[in-house]
Design a protein around this motif. Sequence first.
Motif, mmCIF file in Angstrom:
data_model
loop_
_atom_site.group_PDB
_atom_site.id
_atom_site.type_symbol
_atom_site.label_atom_id
_atom_site.label_comp_id
_atom_site.label_asym_id
_atom_site.label_seq_id
_atom_site.Cartn_x
_atom_site.Cartn_y
_atom_site.Cartn_z
ATOM 1 N N THR A 23 -8.655 8.048 -4.663
ATOM 2 C CA THR A 23 -7.391 8.761 -4.822
ATOM 3 C C THR A 23 -6.187 7.934 -4.373
ATOM 4 N N THR A 24 -6.372 7.050 -3.397
ATOM 5 C CA THR A 24 -5.227 6.263 -2.929
ATOM 6 C C THR A 24 -5.067 4.944 -3.660
ATOM 7 N N LYS A 25 -6.116 4.442 -4.278
ATOM 8 C CA LYS A 25 -6.033 3.150 -4.957
ATOM 9 C C LYS A 25 -5.814 3.273 -6.457
ATOM 10 N N HIS B 246 -11.431 9.079 -0.822
ATOM 11 C CA HIS B 246 -10.114 8.674 -0.320
ATOM 12 C C HIS B 246 -9.687 7.362 -0.971
ATOM 13 N N TYR B 247 -10.610 6.423 -1.078
ATOM 14 C CA TYR B 247 -10.327 5.141 -1.743
ATOM 15 C C TYR B 247 -9.877 5.378 -3.187
ATOM 16 N N ALA C 30 1.465 3.874 -3.172
ATOM 17 C CA ALA C 30 1.100 5.272 -2.941
ATOM 18 C C ALA C 30 2.288 6.190 -3.209
ATOM 19 N N GLU D 244 -9.409 -3.022 0.413
ATOM 20 C CA GLU D 244 -9.883 -1.642 0.489
ATOM 21 C C GLU D 244 -11.368 -1.553 0.150
ATOM 22 N N ARG E 63 0.843 -1.207 0.000
ATOM 23 C CA ARG E 63 0.000 0.000 0.000
ATOM 24 C C ARG E 63 0.875 1.252 0.000
#
Length: 185
Positions: free
Chosen positions: A100-102, A97-98, A28, A68, A24
């Motif tokens: 943008t981060t995934k 958030h999911y 990122a 996630e 993760r």
Amino acid sequence: MADNPPPKRADATRNRQRILAAARAAFAATGAETSMAEIARRSGVGSATLYRNFATRHELLEALLVDEVDEVCAAAATVEGGSPADRLTTWLQRFFHYVTTKRPVVIGLLEHTDRTDPVFQSRGRMLAAGQPLLSAAQDAHQIASDLDLDQILDLVVAIAKIPGTPEYRQPILDAALAGLHRHVT
């Protein structure tokens, strides 16, 4: 007789969690191109342990995505807020958030995937999880009834794709979500 695998040893479970956490962070930080060797290094496990847990990079990416998606779907059932619209907005922030981060994980999966992979199934799961929140907010006349959740998720995804920092995109998301609310006079 059922074909159930034996339970994992505690150290094997810890190693798997360390690998997922390191992956993760690595994706990122460095994007979809992160190598398996880099993930092994960051997690502090050997390559053999990494490949014993995830035989391919694709399996690792799928595991990250499924974990996630599970968390985002579970959040829909437990989200708190003062009103149905507030609960929906809080969950949409979590969905943002999911997204943008995934993004690096999804990009990596799309390179070698078909319609049966979790990257395509996750949208349906998100819709099923979020629909009760939208229905409650629409039933309370707090969110416009002419929008469906698919449209709202597309809006959130489009904002997540805007170039710039999270600090740049957040006020745009906040304004868009505020625009969903019906103003009772």
